[in-house]
Motif scaffolding. Sequence first.
Motif, PDB file in Angstrom:
ATOM      1  N   GLU A  35       0.919  -1.200  -0.005  1.00  0.00           N
ATOM      2  CA  GLU A  35      -0.110   0.085  -0.154  1.00  0.00           C
ATOM      3  C   GLU A  35       0.926   1.271  -0.265  1.00  0.00           C
ATOM      4  O   GLU A  35       1.665   1.291   0.903  1.00  0.00           O
ATOM      5  CB  GLU A  35      -0.880   0.058   1.332  1.00  0.00           C
ATOM      6  CG  GLU A  35      -2.126  -0.896   1.046  1.00  0.00           C
ATOM      7  CD  GLU A  35      -3.008  -0.942   2.268  1.00  0.00           C
ATOM      8  OE1 GLU A  35      -2.689  -0.112   3.188  1.00  0.00           O
ATOM      9  OE2 GLU A  35      -3.921  -1.925   2.411  1.00  0.00           O
ATOM     10  N   THR A  36       0.768   2.136  -1.048  1.00  0.00           N
ATOM     11  CA  THR A  36       1.498   3.223  -1.382  1.00  0.00           C
ATOM     12  C   THR A  36       3.176   3.125  -0.822  1.00  0.00           C
ATOM     13  O   THR A  36       3.598   3.847  -0.186  1.00  0.00           O
ATOM     14  CB  THR A  36       0.793   4.612  -0.547  1.00  0.00           C
ATOM     15  OG1 THR A  36       0.942   4.125   0.970  1.00  0.00           O
ATOM     16  CG2 THR A  36      -0.367   5.020  -0.623  1.00  0.00           C
ATOM     17  N   GLY A  37       3.757   1.894  -1.382  1.00  0.00           N
ATOM     18  CA  GLY A  37       5.145   1.803  -1.450  1.00  0.00           C
ATOM     19  C   GLY A  37       5.484   1.077  -0.271  1.00  0.00           C
ATOM     20  O   GLY A  37       6.659   0.598  -0.210  1.00  0.00           O
ATOM     21  N   LYS A  38       4.568   0.847   0.784  1.00  0.00           N
ATOM     22  CA  LYS A  38       5.103  -0.108   2.033  1.00  0.00           C
ATOM     23  C   LYS A  38       4.304  -1.384   2.057  1.00  0.00           C
ATOM     24  O   LYS A  38       3.169  -1.530   1.662  1.00  0.00           O
ATOM     25  CB  LYS A  38       4.616   0.978   3.145  1.00  0.00           C
ATOM     26  CG  LYS A  38       5.101   2.088   3.080  1.00  0.00           C
ATOM     27  CD  LYS A  38       4.781   2.831   4.691  1.00  0.00           C
ATOM     28  CE  LYS A  38       5.627   4.388   4.769  1.00  0.00           C
ATOM     29  NZ  LYS A  38       5.032   4.949   5.786  1.00  0.00           N
ATOM     30  N   ILE A  39       4.924  -2.226   2.820  1.00  0.00           N
ATOM     31  CA  ILE A  39       4.301  -3.362   2.955  1.00  0.00           C
ATOM     32  C   ILE A  39       3.316  -3.114   4.226  1.00  0.00           C
ATOM     33  O   ILE A  39       3.597  -2.902   5.540  1.00  0.00           O
ATOM     34  CB  ILE A  39       5.295  -4.414   3.474  1.00  0.00           C
ATOM     35  CG1 ILE A  39       6.242  -4.691   2.450  1.00  0.00           C
ATOM     36  CG2 ILE A  39       4.571  -5.729   3.862  1.00  0.00           C
ATOM     37  CD1 ILE A  39       5.867  -5.615   1.247  1.00  0.00           C
ATOM     38  N   ALA A  40       2.077  -3.267   3.855  1.00  0.00           N
ATOM     39  CA  ALA A  40       0.712  -3.032   4.909  1.00  0.00           C
ATOM     40  C   ALA A  40       0.497  -4.588   5.656  1.00  0.00           C
ATOM     41  O   ALA A  40       0.131  -4.456   6.875  1.00  0.00           O
ATOM     42  CB  ALA A  40      -0.300  -2.782   4.299  1.00  0.00           C
ATOM     43  N   MET A  41       0.640  -5.526   4.925  1.00  0.00           N
ATOM     44  CA  MET A  41       0.434  -6.936   5.669  1.00  0.00           C
ATOM     45  C   MET A  41       0.961  -8.150   4.864  1.00  0.00           C
ATOM     46  O   MET A  41       1.718  -7.952   3.849  1.00  0.00           O
ATOM     47  CB  MET A  41      -1.101  -7.333   5.442  1.00  0.00           C
ATOM     48  CG  MET A  41      -1.640  -8.327   6.227  1.00  0.00           C
ATOM     49  SD  MET A  41      -3.596  -8.339   5.954  1.00  0.00           S
ATOM     50  CE  MET A  41      -3.937  -6.713   6.720  1.00  0.00           C
ATOM     51  N   GLU A  42       1.341  -9.194   5.550  1.00  0.00           N
ATOM     52  CA  GLU A  42       2.174 -10.323   4.835  1.00  0.00           C
ATOM     53  C   GLU A  42       1.564 -11.470   5.781  1.00  0.00           C
ATOM     54  O   GLU A  42       1.275 -11.505   6.781  1.00  0.00           O
ATOM     55  CB  GLU A  42       3.571 -10.137   5.071  1.00  0.00           C
ATOM     56  CG  GLU A  42       4.284 -10.153   6.316  1.00  0.00           C
ATOM     57  CD  GLU A  42       5.583 -10.337   6.389  1.00  0.00           C
ATOM     58  OE1 GLU A  42       6.313 -11.031   6.104  1.00  0.00           O
ATOM     59  OE2 GLU A  42       6.332  -8.763   6.284  1.00  0.00           O
TER      60      GLU A  42
END
Length: 235
Positions: A209-216
């Motif tokens: 999300e917008t260049g960041k890992i939000a969830m994995e």
Amino acid sequence: MLKVKNLNVYYGNIHAIKDVSIEVNEGEIVSLIGANGAGKTTTLQTISGLLKARSGEIEFLGHDLIKTEPHKILQLGVAQVPEGRRVFAELSVKENLQLGAYTIKDTAENIKEDRKMVYKRFPRLQERKKQLAGTLSGGEQQMLAMGRALMSRPKILLLDEPSMGLSPLLVKEIFEIIKEVNKSGVTVLLVEQNAKMALSISDRAYVLETGKIAMEGNAKELMQDEAIKKAYLGA
């Protein structure tokens, strides 16, 4: 097999990828999902050397990819199937496949055997081997792009939006082929808008999300996550 750590990528002053860290283990299918503009394609292109990172680490089987040229990354076993297929429209199907083997130092006979294996996996390409790639349907071009990448004998395949612009029936066929390719011993890192299909065939997944890992996490578990359902699965 592939380790990306604290990756930062810029387009001019725009910070597109922000401290992204992902791992892909040998034999896995791992998906990157997220909205348009989240940074999925940028991540793949940085791994394959087409874009340069401002900072961070990319390691593939012990090799540092950050300062490695794209053709050398391909020789190490990292092949990308780009978004939009990008086949050589004025060349035949056979010639496109030959170009896929450009970095392979082997006999013509062995490369011919590789091409036979691609035709076995994609019978339609054999039927159209003399046809200009630009005259193929979207689904056939996707098969050709995948076949061309397989000609380089990859250890990992970076797939960028393989279902884009395809009918539901063809999407199903392409995803079955991805599973077969993976079962044959090729690890897969998949970027895909169709989150439901991507998660259904993946071992693990990351949400950008917008260049960041939000969830994995585990792909099957992410499919049951309410936030993922709402944002990406149309629930």
